[in-house]
Design an enzyme around this catalytic site. Sequence first.
Site, PDB file in Angstrom:
ATOM      1  N   CYS A   1     -38.849 -31.527  29.708  1.00  0.00           N
ATOM      2  CA  CYS A   1     -40.249 -31.187  29.984  1.00  0.00           C
ATOM      3  C   CYS A   1     -40.801 -30.188  28.987  1.00  0.00           C
ATOM      4  O   CYS A   1     -42.003 -30.052  28.849  1.00  0.00           O
ATOM      5  CB  CYS A   1     -40.373 -30.604  31.386  1.00  0.00           C
ATOM      6  SG  CYS A   1     -39.659 -31.670  32.608  1.00  0.00           S
TER       7      CYS A   1
ATOM      8  N   THR B   1     -52.123 -43.477  49.433  1.00  0.00           N
ATOM      9  CA  THR B   1     -51.402 -44.709  49.778  1.00  0.00           C
ATOM     10  C   THR B   1     -49.953 -44.613  49.319  1.00  0.00           C
ATOM     11  O   THR B   1     -49.684 -44.221  48.182  1.00  0.00           O
ATOM     12  CB  THR B   1     -52.091 -45.921  49.103  1.00  0.00           C
ATOM     13  OG1 THR B   1     -53.433 -45.975  49.587  1.00  0.00           O
ATOM     14  CG2 THR B   1     -51.373 -47.228  49.421  1.00  0.00           C
TER      15      THR B   1
ATOM     16  N   ALA C   1     -40.287 -34.554  41.657  1.00  0.00           N
ATOM     17  CA  ALA C   1     -39.880 -33.188  42.003  1.00  0.00           C
ATOM     18  C   ALA C   1     -40.976 -32.175  41.689  1.00  0.00           C
ATOM     19  O   ALA C   1     -41.161 -31.214  42.433  1.00  0.00           O
ATOM     20  CB  ALA C   1     -38.596 -32.824  41.272  1.00  0.00           C
ATOM     21  N   THR C   2     -41.708 -32.379  40.600  1.00  0.00           N
ATOM     22  CA  THR C   2     -42.747 -31.404  40.251  1.00  0.00           C
ATOM     23  C   THR C   2     -43.740 -31.248  41.407  1.00  0.00           C
ATOM     24  O   THR C   2     -44.079 -30.126  41.804  1.00  0.00           O
ATOM     25  CB  THR C   2     -43.480 -31.829  38.959  1.00  0.00           C
ATOM     26  OG1 THR C   2     -42.505 -31.910  37.902  1.00  0.00           O
ATOM     27  CG2 THR C   2     -44.562 -30.835  38.570  1.00  0.00           C
TER      28      THR C   2
ATOM     29  N   ASN D   1     -30.707 -27.402  35.222  1.00  0.00           N
ATOM     30  CA  ASN D   1     -30.838 -28.643  34.449  1.00  0.00           C
ATOM     31  C   ASN D   1     -30.264 -28.530  33.039  1.00  0.00           C
ATOM     32  O   ASN D   1     -29.852 -29.521  32.449  1.00  0.00           O
ATOM     33  CB  ASN D   1     -32.303 -29.082  34.382  1.00  0.00           C
ATOM     34  CG  ASN D   1     -33.251 -27.960  34.049  1.00  0.00           C
ATOM     35  OD1 ASN D   1     -33.291 -26.956  34.735  1.00  0.00           O
ATOM     36  ND2 ASN D   1     -34.006 -28.110  32.977  1.00  0.00           N
TER      37      ASN D   1
ATOM     38  N   SER E   1     -35.736 -35.814  43.125  1.00  0.00           N
ATOM     39  CA  SER E   1     -36.428 -36.744  42.227  1.00  0.00           C
ATOM     40  C   SER E   1     -35.556 -37.970  41.998  1.00  0.00           C
ATOM     41  O   SER E   1     -34.400 -37.844  41.590  1.00  0.00           O
ATOM     42  CB  SER E   1     -36.707 -36.044  40.890  1.00  0.00           C
ATOM     43  OG  SER E   1     -37.414 -36.905  40.049  1.00  0.00           O
TER      44      SER E   1
ATOM     45  N   HIS F   1     -35.566 -40.366  39.733  1.00  0.00           N
ATOM     46  CA  HIS F   1     -35.151 -40.822  38.399  1.00  0.00           C
ATOM     47  C   HIS F   1     -33.967 -40.038  37.836  1.00  0.00           C
ATOM     48  O   HIS F   1     -33.426 -40.387  36.783  1.00  0.00           O
ATOM     49  CB  HIS F   1     -36.333 -40.833  37.423  1.00  0.00           C
ATOM     50  CG  HIS F   1     -36.811 -39.499  36.936  1.00  0.00           C
ATOM     51  ND1 HIS F   1     -36.413 -38.991  35.724  1.00  0.00           N
ATOM     52  CD2 HIS F   1     -37.656 -38.586  37.468  1.00  0.00           C
ATOM     53  CE1 HIS F   1     -37.017 -37.818  35.537  1.00  0.00           C
ATOM     54  NE2 HIS F   1     -37.777 -37.552  36.584  1.00  0.00           N
TER      55      HIS F   1
END
Length: 392
Positions: A335, A244, A74-75, A154, A202, A204
């Site tokens: 974070c 990639t 997401a960042t 969050n 995101s 995770h």
Amino acid sequence: MIRDNIIYLDNNATTPLDPRVLDEMMPFLTSNFANASSTHQFGLGAYEAVKVARRRVADLIKAESNEVIFTSGATEAINLAIKGVAESYSEKGKHIISVKTEHSAVLDTCKFLESRGYEVTYLSTDEYGLIDLNELKKSLTSNTILVAVMFVNNETGVIQPIKEIAELAHQYGAFFFTDATQAAGKIEINVDDLNIDLLSISAHKFHGPKGIGSLFVRQRSLQRVKIQALLHGGGHERGLRSGTLNVPGIVGLGKASDLARVELKRNELSVRKLRDHLEFGLLKINNTSINGSKEKRLYNVTNICFDGADSDAIIMGLSSPEDGLPIAVSNGSACTSSSIEPSHVLTAMGFSESHAFNSIRFSLSTVNSKEQIDVVISKVAKIVESLRAMIL
Ligand SMILES: Cc1ncc(COP(=O)(O)O)c(C=O)c1O
């Protein structure tokens, strides 16, 4: 997937990988290691897997496949959305609107743009964590190119009025970006119904792997959004994100999206029940209160202030293996957990520093059980009581 040596109530920081996701990723970590850009048969297999995953991510938010760009999380998606729009539309205007309670990925990107000559208005919220649509309306000008407001907070789980915000932004010719990192996979999202132009995800946060996410960028209709790439190179992802492709991660995000979409209602029901049970138990402790709107809030979180009990001391007490299994909870966002500042979300909502320092976020998922919640309630009550006794 459930670790039996910890009670994990920090699911907004990250969630454990669903074994069904791992199963689907495994071949791409081992035998099917091809580069999805290779044109031989082996590469085409990887390309096909990426195509399926892209469709699954698009289905989660009711978008089209060509509107999904894979990123490292997401960042990166947030940086790509905000800087990408800022760069592409700087001729039209250099004004952006966001909110004081956003995640640092949004706030720090906005701060960076301020240092490059953009003007950013940071909306405040009320004590419930909700923005005032009139303040937004007053802040919009013909120079506003982007409004960036998160879907679900969050720390508190508070849900902003996304559809109304998007409508106002569009009235002034601005695009609307929402950081949906805590919403995707947990709440139904229809980017058309909500009129969203850009949206970050995101994996995770909903039982997918770490290091993979995506950005939705609207490509249909008259509202097609142009963004400038951050990474240049091989021209992957339609030139918007060179590098990639992380095939195992993308396959994992795709599978997690598919599972979340199919199981969303069932997960909501069971997790909401557990959260409500936890909240009911914790609020029986004297001098406790919920931070954030009780009604406009996601079902998996409760953020509670325990007056007179320091949250770091509560976290330490809960994570001690003495007296049963260690319990994982948090204060503020993962974070910024190394920072000794009070939560910027709670202080922006008008709470005092000491209120913020005494607040804990409990975030649940399908890995939790009622037995675990009962253990948490009694352990928190004991710790809070002993901490309060120390300051008497
Ligand atoms: C609301 C919100 N936005 C953005 C992020 C950053 O996500 P990622 O870890 O995928 O970079 C997080 C993670 O904590 C979050 O909760």
